[in-house]
Scaffold this active site. Structure first.
Site, mmCIF file in Angstrom:
data_model
loop_
_atom_site.group_PDB
_atom_site.id
_atom_site.type_symbol
_atom_site.label_atom_id
_atom_site.label_comp_id
_atom_site.label_asym_id
_atom_site.label_seq_id
_atom_site.Cartn_x
_atom_site.Cartn_y
_atom_site.Cartn_z
ATOM 1 N N ARG A 95 0.834 -1.205 0.000
ATOM 2 C CA ARG A 95 0.000 0.000 0.000
ATOM 3 C C ARG A 95 0.867 1.252 0.000
ATOM 4 N NH1 ARG A 95 -5.038 1.689 3.909
ATOM 5 N NH2 ARG A 95 -5.200 3.817 3.155
ATOM 6 N N ARG A 104 -6.430 0.043 -2.993
ATOM 7 C CA ARG A 104 -5.310 -0.413 -2.167
ATOM 8 C C ARG A 104 -5.390 -1.917 -1.957
ATOM 9 N NH1 ARG A 104 -8.142 2.061 2.291
ATOM 10 N NH2 ARG A 104 -8.404 3.945 1.117
ATOM 11 N N ASP A 107 -6.245 -2.564 3.597
ATOM 12 C CA ASP A 107 -6.603 -1.472 4.512
ATOM 13 C C ASP A 107 -6.990 -2.126 5.835
ATOM 14 O OD1 ASP A 107 -7.428 1.151 5.356
ATOM 15 O OD2 ASP A 107 -9.507 0.614 4.904
ATOM 16 N N ASP A 109 -8.401 -1.126 9.604
ATOM 17 C CA ASP A 109 -8.967 -0.028 10.394
ATOM 18 C C ASP A 109 -9.336 -0.514 11.783
ATOM 19 O OD1 ASP A 109 -8.890 1.876 8.331
ATOM 20 O OD2 ASP A 109 -10.782 1.153 7.507
HETATM 21 N N1 PH2 Z 1 -13.021 1.431 2.303
HETATM 22 C C1 PH2 Z 1 -12.976 2.724 2.074
HETATM 23 C C2 PH2 Z 1 -13.834 3.397 1.113
HETATM 24 N N2 PH2 Z 1 -14.753 2.536 0.473
HETATM 25 N N3 PH2 Z 1 -15.719 0.454 0.057
HETATM 26 C C3 PH2 Z 1 -15.780 -0.858 0.324
HETATM 27 N N4 PH2 Z 1 -16.675 -1.609 -0.310
HETATM 28 N N5 PH2 Z 1 -14.955 -1.462 1.215
HETATM 29 C C4 PH2 Z 1 -14.003 -0.741 1.884
HETATM 30 O O1 PH2 Z 1 -13.248 -1.310 2.707
HETATM 31 C C5 PH2 Z 1 -13.916 0.647 1.637
HETATM 32 C C6 PH2 Z 1 -14.796 1.220 0.697
HETATM 33 C C7 PH2 Z 1 -12.040 3.582 2.834
HETATM 34 O O2 PH2 Z 1 -11.219 2.894 3.660
HETATM 35 MG MG MG Z 2 -10.935 1.952 5.622
HETATM 36 MG MG MG Z 3 -7.708 2.765 6.841
#
Ligand code: PH2
Ligand code: MG
Ligand code: MG
Length: 190
Positions: A95, A104, A107, A109
């Site tokens: 990333r 990416r 991710d 979180d």
């Molecule tokens: N994460 C985001 C923005 N949009 N859409 C989906 N479907 N899944 C995600 O994990 C995602 C997103 C920002 O981190």
């Molecule tokens: Mg996210």
């Molecule tokens: Mg994040």
């Protein structure tokens, strides 16, 4: 690789729920690699992992679909230290540092960190947008439906049930994708 899953690390520390996602490269490989990296980190242990969902991108413009899942980990690191570990693991999976809202490979979180409530620019807890997002609440309900939001007192399952039909669209279970040994049973559900 060293694993913390069944060591004492899983019995001490904070209960943390995290969201995993990615829409570049071999998406399930990146999610799996992220979980393995977390579990091998000193002071962290993966406790349980939801099933995997393919989800339509939520946000401005168009992007390829994501794979999303949620996990519970036990962390003896504080929230900021944990976030730094997340950033290191995301970078190891390819990333770029400035890829917020861009495609990416991985991710990670922090969604809920124990009962912690904070509104810092770098890290707000609970995650400020998680209650609008089916790609978070659907997998999280599988592993933490009865968990209570420390700021509102509602449960994760209640927040999930409140999503509008519109918000809930575009989230499809990938029943045959296994990320972690103790994922909820793909047939019976969690
Ligand atoms: N994460 C985001 C923005 N949009 N859409 C989906 N479907 N899944 C995600 O994990 C995602 C997103 C920002 O981190
Ligand atoms: Mg996210
Ligand atoms: Mg994040």
């Amino acid at each position: 690789m060293r694993s913390n899953s069944d060591s004492s690390a899983s019995r001490a520390g904070e209960r943390v729920y995290l969201g995993l996602g990615g829409n570049q490269g071999d998406r399930s490989d990146h999610l799996r690699a992220g979980l393995r990296a977390l579990d091998s980190e000193a002071g962290l242990a993966v406790v349980q992992v939801s099933r995997v969902y393919e989800t339509e991108f939520v946000g401005p413009g168009r992007q390829e679909p994501y794979l999303n899942a949620c996990a519970e980990i036990c962390s003896s690191l504080g929230p900021d230290e944990l976030l730094a570990v997340f950033h290191k693991i995301e970078a190891d999976q390819g990333r770029r540092p400035d890829s917020h809202m861009l495609p990416r490979p991985l991710d990670l979180d922090i969604l809920l960190f124990g009962k912690e409530i904070r509104t810092d620019p770098g890290l707000s807890l609970p995650h400020p947008r998680m209650r609008e997002r089916a790609f978070v609440l659907v997998p999280l309900t599988e592993i933490a439906g009865r968990e209570i939001f420390p700021d509102s007192g509602e449960t994760v399952a209640e927040a999930c049930a409140k999503l509008s039909i519109d918000q809930g669209r575009g989230v499809a279970l990938c029943a045959d994708l296994i990320l972690w040994p103790n994922q909820p049973d793909p047939v019976q559900g969690g």
